[in-house]
Scaffold this motif. Sequence first.
Motif, mmCIF file in Angstrom:
data_model
loop_
_atom_site.group_PDB
_atom_site.id
_atom_site.type_symbol
_atom_site.label_atom_id
_atom_site.label_comp_id
_atom_site.label_asym_id
_atom_site.label_seq_id
_atom_site.Cartn_x
_atom_site.Cartn_y
_atom_site.Cartn_z
ATOM 1 N N GLY A 96 0.787 -1.227 0.000
ATOM 2 C CA GLY A 96 0.000 0.000 0.000
ATOM 3 C C GLY A 96 0.815 1.271 0.000
ATOM 4 O O GLY A 96 0.278 2.363 -0.215
ATOM 5 N N GLN A 97 2.112 1.144 0.205
ATOM 6 C CA GLN A 97 2.983 2.329 0.152
ATOM 7 C C GLN A 97 4.085 2.043 -0.850
ATOM 8 O O GLN A 97 4.766 1.031 -0.766
ATOM 9 N N GLY A 98 4.223 2.958 -1.821
ATOM 10 C CA GLY A 98 5.159 2.655 -2.892
ATOM 11 C C GLY A 98 4.479 1.817 -3.956
ATOM 12 O O GLY A 98 3.410 1.234 -3.726
ATOM 13 N N ASN A 99 5.065 1.770 -5.132
ATOM 14 C CA ASN A 99 4.495 0.996 -6.237
ATOM 15 C C ASN A 99 4.894 -0.461 -6.109
ATOM 16 O O ASN A 99 6.041 -0.830 -6.351
ATOM 17 N N THR A 100 3.941 -1.289 -5.715
ATOM 18 C CA THR A 100 4.231 -2.703 -5.507
ATOM 19 C C THR A 100 3.159 -3.578 -6.125
ATOM 20 O O THR A 100 2.066 -3.121 -6.458
ATOM 21 N N GLU A 101 3.483 -4.856 -6.213
ATOM 22 C CA GLU A 101 2.572 -5.840 -6.796
ATOM 23 C C GLU A 101 1.352 -6.035 -5.914
ATOM 24 O O GLU A 101 1.434 -5.997 -4.683
ATOM 25 N N VAL B 95 2.210 6.785 -6.924
ATOM 26 C CA VAL B 95 2.186 7.038 -5.490
ATOM 27 C C VAL B 95 1.744 8.478 -5.294
ATOM 28 O O VAL B 95 2.345 9.400 -5.837
ATOM 29 N N GLN B 100 -0.163 4.147 -2.691
ATOM 30 C CA GLN B 100 -0.272 3.679 -4.068
ATOM 31 C C GLN B 100 -1.702 3.758 -4.569
ATOM 32 O O GLN B 100 -2.638 3.384 -3.873
#
Lengths: 113, 114
Positions: A96-101, B95, B100
């Motif tokens: 939920g924080q940063g661009n992640t899968e 972001v 995100q």
Amino acid sequence: KAGVTQTPRYLIKTRGQQVTLSCSPISGHRSVSWYQQTPGQGLQFLFEYFSETQRNKGNFPGRFSGRQFSNSRSEMNVSTLELGDSALYLCASSHGQGNTEAFFGQGTRLTVV
Amino acid sequence: GENVEQHPSTLSVQEGDSAVIKCTYSDSASNYFPWYKQELGKRPQLIIDIRSNVGEKKDQRIAVTLNKTAKHFSLHITETQPEDSAVYFCAASKVSGGYQKVTFGTGTKLQVIP
């Protein structure tokens, strides 16, 4: 590491009833998003929760609501069910924080009769 | 907000041919572009992703290209096999405010004909 778990897998309800679906995210993930998937309609975004707060909401009527608990598990509720609510409901968890899968659950297949 | 368009909605190819799926996005702040594959009756799963500091990324038979100026990105599958038959979703992510935001495309149903 356990994956995203959704319960139940299948549900049959009648019009007018309400339903609650559950999603347990991957341990350590604080974001849970919900999607409605119908044939030909792709993934329709319902809402997203992060640390018990709704951060984003899609264009669905107020009959669709959700919540998230302190352990990051999330529930989605649909009241006054309509035939058109029949769909596969998917949840996805991520940090939920940063661009992640995003990791998806198997989904709950809801049929309204 | 972000708008992601995906084309085509359905695609049929002969086994061994290549398949290309294209997506466009509207928000120039988007900087992460994952692709998900959903086999029949299964959950969507990430197959490849690309970040905005890279123009192309390849993983065996699949590749993704990104054109930031034109705001479009594409998935390329070469030497298609029957097991590539699935629905593919593109997504654009950014972001904002420290968290995100992901927007999915509407999906492409790929059928590989043996």
